[in-house]
Design a protein around this motif. Structure first.
Motif, PDB file in Angstrom:
ATOM      1  N   SER A 131       0.832  -1.210   0.000  1.00 48.08           N
ATOM      2  CA  SER A 131       0.000   0.000   0.000  1.00 48.08           C
ATOM      3  C   SER A 131       0.863   1.255   0.000  1.00 48.08           C
ATOM      4  N   VAL A 132       1.928   1.232   0.777  1.00 46.53           N
ATOM      5  CA  VAL A 132       2.852   2.371   0.828  1.00 46.53           C
ATOM      6  C   VAL A 132       3.561   2.539  -0.509  1.00 46.53           C
ATOM      7  N   PHE A 133       4.098   1.450  -1.033  1.00 48.26           N
ATOM      8  CA  PHE A 133       4.867   1.517  -2.272  1.00 48.26           C
ATOM      9  C   PHE A 133       4.008   1.951  -3.456  1.00 48.26           C
ATOM     10  N   LEU A 134       2.787   1.438  -3.520  1.00 46.13           N
ATOM     11  CA  LEU A 134       1.899   1.760  -4.639  1.00 46.13           C
ATOM     12  C   LEU A 134       1.387   3.204  -4.587  1.00 46.13           C
ATOM     13  N   GLY A 137       5.507   5.538  -2.082  1.00 49.03           N
ATOM     14  CA  GLY A 137       6.342   5.504  -0.899  1.00 49.03           C
ATOM     15  C   GLY A 137       7.493   4.529  -1.044  1.00 49.03           C
ATOM     16  N   PRO A 138       8.230   4.267   0.032  1.00 49.09           N
ATOM     17  CA  PRO A 138       9.395   3.381  -0.036  1.00 49.09           C
ATOM     18  C   PRO A 138       9.006   1.908  -0.139  1.00 49.09           C
ATOM     19  N   TRP A 139       9.950   1.135  -0.624  1.00 48.02           N
ATOM     20  CA  TRP A 139       9.819  -0.322  -0.662  1.00 48.02           C
ATOM     21  C   TRP A 139      10.747  -0.923   0.386  1.00 48.02           C
ATOM     22  N   TRP A 140      10.306  -1.965   1.048  1.00 46.25           N
ATOM     23  CA  TRP A 140      11.203  -2.714   1.927  1.00 46.25           C
ATOM     24  C   TRP A 140      10.866  -4.195   1.819  1.00 46.25           C
ATOM     25  N   PRO A 251      -3.241  14.180  -0.289  1.00 42.45           N
ATOM     26  CA  PRO A 251      -3.929  13.195   0.554  1.00 42.45           C
ATOM     27  C   PRO A 251      -3.811  11.746   0.100  1.00 42.45           C
ATOM     28  N   SER A 252      -3.538  11.501  -1.178  1.00 46.96           N
ATOM     29  CA  SER A 252      -3.478  10.128  -1.683  1.00 46.96           C
ATOM     30  C   SER A 252      -2.061   9.636  -1.906  1.00 46.96           C
ATOM     31  N   ASN A 253      -1.085  10.487  -1.673  1.00 47.26           N
ATOM     32  CA  ASN A 253       0.320  10.135  -1.900  1.00 47.26           C
ATOM     33  C   ASN A 253       1.032   9.845  -0.596  1.00 47.26           C
ATOM     34  N   PHE A 254       1.945   8.889  -0.633  1.00 51.21           N
ATOM     35  CA  PHE A 254       2.818   8.684   0.507  1.00 51.21           C
ATOM     36  C   PHE A 254       4.068   9.527   0.283  1.00 51.21           C
TER      37      PHE A 254
END
Length: 333
Positions: A131-134, A137-140, A251-254
């Protein structure tokens, strides 16, 4: 920044060599037993977010609310059954926590592909990362191998999930009980760069007298206009369930705009604003500032704290079970 990245790489290298055979979480846990597990989760999270962009924040929040009660064990997904009362009925969760149907569908697909193999708690961890990456945001690399709880804790959900009007001291104590420190608190608070909150969650912030800190730099003074707009939107109890973005800019972006908002006095919840208004020693404020000006630093620290949070009191080895349905323990089916 170079030093920071070297530390981050060292942390990842350490976690990557842990042997999963003794019950610890590990990378690639389902490589042999369910090789398409992460792909199935990622694809269906992507579909869910395309249908409802807010779902990204909801799935991230599900993982957080799971880990803070009994540990990251999928207990938040259990429905009420017999004498066990679901955590979904707790004050912080009722009529607020969402995304259960998305997890249900992913679990259904995984049961078709690899029966009784992928735990519900691991699905939550993967879905949160995706959810974060899409949302840019960052990937881990998620460490996997969790097993599912046989119980839920309504009392724990009411006690350990931070309230939207928490003080900084209360937040620090709450996170400490979970083995998380002040740095984790600040980084994980950045999850509020996505999602929305109901008027009832921040009504106290916009109706109480203004006692928030006024900063020495005129560029970051809190603007009363923001509060006036919120008061107009949430003007009476009939609007308690009306939703407002936690980050009014993106609001929709990490991203790191959450921290920029805090410096401008535009954090939505009391528990957001206390990171700067109640930090009398200046450490938390400095970290907020660092994240506001350095997105990559925030991303690296957020990923590290998510890994740390995702290992809270996990069940591994022969503890718990792999549920067939995320809503019920296997003995109930």
């Amino acid at each position: 920044m170079e030093v920071k990245m070297k530390v981050w790489i060292a942390v990842m290298a350490f976690w990557g060599i842990i042997d999963g055979s003794d019950g610890n979480l590990m990378k690639g846990y389902y490589k042999e037993t369910c090789p398409l597990a992460e792909e199935i989760v990622r694809h269906n999270v992507q579909v869910a977010i395309l249908r409802d962009p807010r779902m990204a924040a909801s799935l991230l929040r599900l993982h957080f609310h799971d880990c803070f009660v009994l540990g990251c064990d999928g207990s938040v997904l259990l429905d009420t059954k017999g004498e066990m009362v679901s955590e979904k009925e707790a004050t912080p969760n009722a009529n607020s926590l969402r995304g259960f149907e998305v997890i249900d569908y992913i679990k259904y697909l995984l049961e078709e592909a690899c029966p009784l193999t992928v735990s519900c708690s691991d699905i939550l961890a993967m879905a949160a990362r995706d959810s974060v990456f899409l949302r840019n945001g960052p990937w881990w690399e998620v460490l996997l191998g969790r097993r599912d709880s046989l119980k839920a804790s309504l009392e724990g959900a009411n006690r350990y999930i931070p309230a939207p009007n928490s003080s900084l001291e209360g937040l620090i104590a709450n996170f400490k009980e979970q083995g998380l420190d002040v740095d984790d608190l600040i980084a994980l608070s950045g999850a509020h760069t996505m999602g929305k909150a109901r008027c009832v969650s921040f009504k106290q912030r916009i109706t109480q007298p203004n006692t928030e800190q006024t900063f020495y730099d005129d560029r970051f003074k809190r603007h009363d206009t923001f509060r006036r707009v919120l008061r107009a939107q949430c003007r009476d109890s009939t609007r308690d369930n009306l939703l407002t973005p936690l980050d009014i800019v993106t609001p929709s972006n990490f991203d790191n705009h959450y921290f920029v908002n805090l410096l401008r006095g535009r954090g939505l919840l009391i528990s957001d604003n206390v990171l700067v208004s109640e930090d009398h020693e200046g450490y938390v404020f400095k970290r907020v500032w660092d994240y506001a000006v350095d997105r990559d630093l925030f991303f690296a620290d957020f990923a590290e704290s998510m890994l740390k949070m995702g290992s809270i009191n996990v069940l591994t080895g022969v503890d718990g079970e792999i549920r067939k349905s995320c809503r019920f323990v296997n003995a109930w089916i």
